[in-house]
Design a protein around this motif. Structure first.
Motif, PDB file in Angstrom:
ATOM      1  N   THR A 181       0.896  -1.237  -0.086  1.00 44.56           N
ATOM      2  CA  THR A 181      -0.002  -0.018   0.067  1.00 44.56           C
ATOM      3  C   THR A 181       0.682   1.358  -0.112  1.00 44.56           C
ATOM      4  OG1 THR A 181      -0.254  -0.142   2.316  1.00 44.56           O
ATOM      5  CG2 THR A 181      -2.019  -0.957   1.113  1.00 44.56           C
ATOM      6  N   VAL A 182       0.438   2.115  -0.630  1.00 44.17           N
ATOM      7  CA  VAL A 182       1.288   3.650  -0.789  1.00 44.17           C
ATOM      8  C   VAL A 182       0.376   4.712  -0.981  1.00 44.17           C
ATOM      9  CG1 VAL A 182       1.588   3.472  -3.275  1.00 44.17           C
ATOM     10  CG2 VAL A 182       3.149   4.932  -1.901  1.00 44.17           C
ATOM     11  N   GLY A 183       0.417   5.864  -0.177  1.00 41.99           N
ATOM     12  CA  GLY A 183      -0.250   6.904  -0.133  1.00 41.99           C
ATOM     13  C   GLY A 183       0.279   8.165   0.180  1.00 41.99           C
ATOM     14  N   LEU A 184      -0.557   9.292  -0.178  1.00 37.33           N
ATOM     15  CA  LEU A 184       0.067  10.680   0.237  1.00 37.33           C
ATOM     16  C   LEU A 184      -1.122  11.476   0.675  1.00 37.33           C
ATOM     17  CD1 LEU A 184       2.524  12.519  -0.406  1.00 37.33           C
ATOM     18  CD2 LEU A 184       1.288  13.161  -2.364  1.00 37.33           C
ATOM     19  N   THR A 185      -0.820  11.952   1.705  1.00 36.27           N
ATOM     20  CA  THR A 185      -1.702  12.735   2.358  1.00 36.27           C
ATOM     21  C   THR A 185      -1.348  14.247   2.637  1.00 36.27           C
ATOM     22  OG1 THR A 185      -2.412  11.168   4.102  1.00 36.27           O
ATOM     23  CG2 THR A 185      -2.948  13.204   4.879  1.00 36.27           C
TER      24      THR A 185
ATOM     25  N   ARG B 107      -8.087  18.125   5.220  1.00 36.13           N
ATOM     26  CA  ARG B 107      -6.951  17.406   4.561  1.00 36.13           C
ATOM     27  C   ARG B 107      -7.282  16.337   3.591  1.00 36.13           C
ATOM     28  NH1 ARG B 107      -8.310  15.395   9.567  1.00 36.13           N
ATOM     29  NH2 ARG B 107      -8.812  12.763   9.692  1.00 36.13           N
ATOM     30  N   GLY B 108      -6.488  15.783   2.653  1.00 36.24           N
ATOM     31  CA  GLY B 108      -7.079  14.605   1.666  1.00 36.24           C
ATOM     32  C   GLY B 108      -5.909  13.411   1.735  1.00 36.24           C
TER      33      GLY B 108
ATOM     34  N   GLN C   9      -6.808  -2.024  -5.314  1.00 31.59           N
ATOM     35  CA  GLN C   9      -7.991  -0.747  -5.069  1.00 31.59           C
ATOM     36  C   GLN C   9      -7.169   0.514  -4.898  1.00 31.59           C
ATOM     37  OE1 GLN C   9      -9.485  -2.770  -1.311  1.00 31.59           O
ATOM     38  NE2 GLN C   9     -11.457  -2.021  -2.217  1.00 31.59           N
ATOM     39  N   ALA C  10      -7.846   1.493  -5.504  1.00 36.69           N
ATOM     40  CA  ALA C  10      -7.315   3.029  -5.566  1.00 36.69           C
ATOM     41  C   ALA C  10      -8.297   3.855  -4.995  1.00 36.69           C
ATOM     42  CB  ALA C  10      -6.900   3.354  -6.967  1.00 36.69           C
ATOM     43  N   TRP C  11      -8.036   4.887  -4.059  1.00 36.56           N
ATOM     44  CA  TRP C  11      -8.972   5.710  -3.351  1.00 36.56           C
ATOM     45  C   TRP C  11      -8.222   6.914  -3.196  1.00 36.56           C
ATOM     46  CZ3 TRP C  11      -5.845   2.142  -1.164  1.00 36.56           C
ATOM     47  CH2 TRP C  11      -5.128   2.466  -0.114  1.00 36.56           C
ATOM     48  N   ALA C  12      -9.463   7.904  -2.995  1.00 31.17           N
ATOM     49  CA  ALA C  12      -9.207   9.280  -2.910  1.00 31.17           C
ATOM     50  C   ALA C  12     -10.260   9.887  -1.813  1.00 31.17           C
ATOM     51  CB  ALA C  12      -9.228  10.264  -4.192  1.00 31.17           C
TER      52      ALA C  12
END
Length: 439
Positions: free
Chosen positions: A343-347, A355-356, A389-392
């Protein structure tokens, strides 16, 4: 001041009467007139001085009685703290409402992630459906008391996500003393610290939200480095066990803005007298690119286990099950599942209220023919080849105790065996919503 004003007046009146009675010459009268004028001027000066002094006294009096400026009360609530005897308690929690609109896919009647079991195309999909629940509402109690030179601390936290999303369950229940922890909390192997933020309470492909009963010890090598070892009960209902799982986690802080965690797990899987060792490794990282931008990544490689990392195929395939899939006296381990996940993500924190996060999760399973052959025929479409899965999402907090979240997620699963209509893919296309009030 009044006395000072009256005295000159009396003198002036006396002098005037004296002049009228004893005036001897016009020169004396003129001199007396001048003295009277001087006395009048002096009285006027005293009057002005008196007014100035009185105004100053009034100003000082008004200043003295002004109340202090009231401080604006804080809207932030941090629980209810109390002290009983030598123990400190803090009650906290939240009221949480989750909602989900399933555009495509879905199998179980629940508003949370089910990517590993999402219906294959054309096979009883639950599309165009809205679901909601308050089952993730949470109540917790932190406590602390001193025993000798050390503090004994503890936590008890529950929600309603047990059973069919309507029953009470234990999230955390543990005690800590010095470097020891005994009880149930986040697994030492499958930690959520490096998982990108989601609205979905159960996370996405490649993530882990596992809590286990455990005994844990932390060895601190330096302020930046520690090693955590634990004996855990993974509660894998698909298999029996003689010993707990052993886990280890090495944490290191490279700088104020970067931390990493390397993890390992070993666990015996046992069916009757047949034994196999399940194992896994993990690596997580968190990097603050800027004070308002955070990058997270987490990787796992696991063989023979499905209890720690969410949405995995069953850890082992078992032979000689009865017609209900229950282990019999002749059952044995036929094969083990093996997978990689990431998993990888940017906040991004836009301001104090908004925030997102954008994130991506992927799981890839080995295509083991023995594993598939040992799986009952009616269960094979549920064995996955890969998931993603991809999410925003965005979270908005108009005031401190309230948080509102909105999220879009799209994902797919590919089964190792196609359904009768030839489809081996299923879609998860959803919009998630959440409203949380913290106390």
């Amino acid at each position: 001041m009044k006395t000072m004003m009256i005295k000159p007046l009396v003198i002036a009146v006396g002098l005037t009467m004296s002049v009228m009675a004893n005036a001897q010459s016009s020169q004396e009268v003129e001199q007396l007139r001048q003295e009277v004028q001087q006395l009048k001027a002096l009285v006027h000066q005293y009057a002005q001085q008196n007014q100035t002094v009185q105004a100053n006294l009034n100003q000082l009096a008004n200043t003295a009685v002004q109340p202090p400026v009231a401080q604006k009360a804080s809207t932030e609530k941090r629980g209810l703290g109390m002290t009983l005897g030598n123990a400190e308690f803090n009650l906290y929690g939240n009221v949480r409402m989750d909602g989900s609109y399933q555009i495509e896919g879905g199998a179980k009647d629940m508003p949370y992630n089910q990517i590993n079991g999402v219906a294959l195309e054309g096979n009883a999909e639950n599309s165009d459906r809205f679901r909601s629940t308050l089952a993730a509402t949470r109540l917790g109690l932190d406590f602390k008391t001193q025993v000798g030179a050390e503090d004994v601390k503890g936590k008890l936290e529950v929600d309603f996500l047990g059973g069919n999303l309507d029953s009470l369950r234990i999230r955390h229940a543990y005690l800590t003393y010095a470097d020891w922890l005994i009880g149930q909390t986040w697994s030492n192997f499958a930690v959520p610290d490096y998982m990108p933020e989601t609205v979905d309470a159960l996370a996405y492909a490649g993530g882990a939200v596992k809590r286990t009963p455990q005994v844990r010890y932390t060895a601190k090598f330096s302020p930046q480095t520690n090693l955590v070892v634990a004996a855990e009960d993974p509660k894998d209902n698909s298999i029996t066990q003689r010993l707990p799982a052993l886990t280890a986690r090495l944490n290191h802080q490279f700088a104020d803005n970067m931390s990493v965690s390397a993890r390992a797990m070993g666990h015996e899987k046992r069916i009757n007298s047949d034994e196999e060792m399940a194992w896994g490794v993990g690596l997580g990282a968190k990097y603050d690119v800027t004070p308002s931008t955070t990058l997270k990544a987490d990787y796992y490689h696991v063989k023979g286990d499905s209890s720690f990392v969410s949405f995995a195929n069953k850890g082992v395939a078992v032979t000689n099950l009865d017609d209900k899939g229950v282990i019999t006296a002749t059952s044995a381990i036929a094969a083990q599942s093996e997978f990689d996940s990431i998993t990888v993500g940017l906040t991004q924190k836009f301001n104090e209220k908004l925030r997102g996060t954008v994130g991506y999760g992927y799981m890839s399973f080995d295509q083991d023919a023995d594993y598939l052959a040992a799986t009952p025929a009616d269960k094979r479409t549920g064995v996955n080849k890969d998931l993603w899965q991809a999410w925003a999402n965005v979270f908005y907090s108009p005031i401190k105790p309230v948080s509102l979240g909105l999220e879009y997620v799209y994902g797919e699963r590919t089964a190792l065996e196609a359904a009768t209509n030839g489809s081996n893919k299923g879609e998860d296309n959803r919009i998630n919503m959440v409203a949380i009030y913290n106390f």
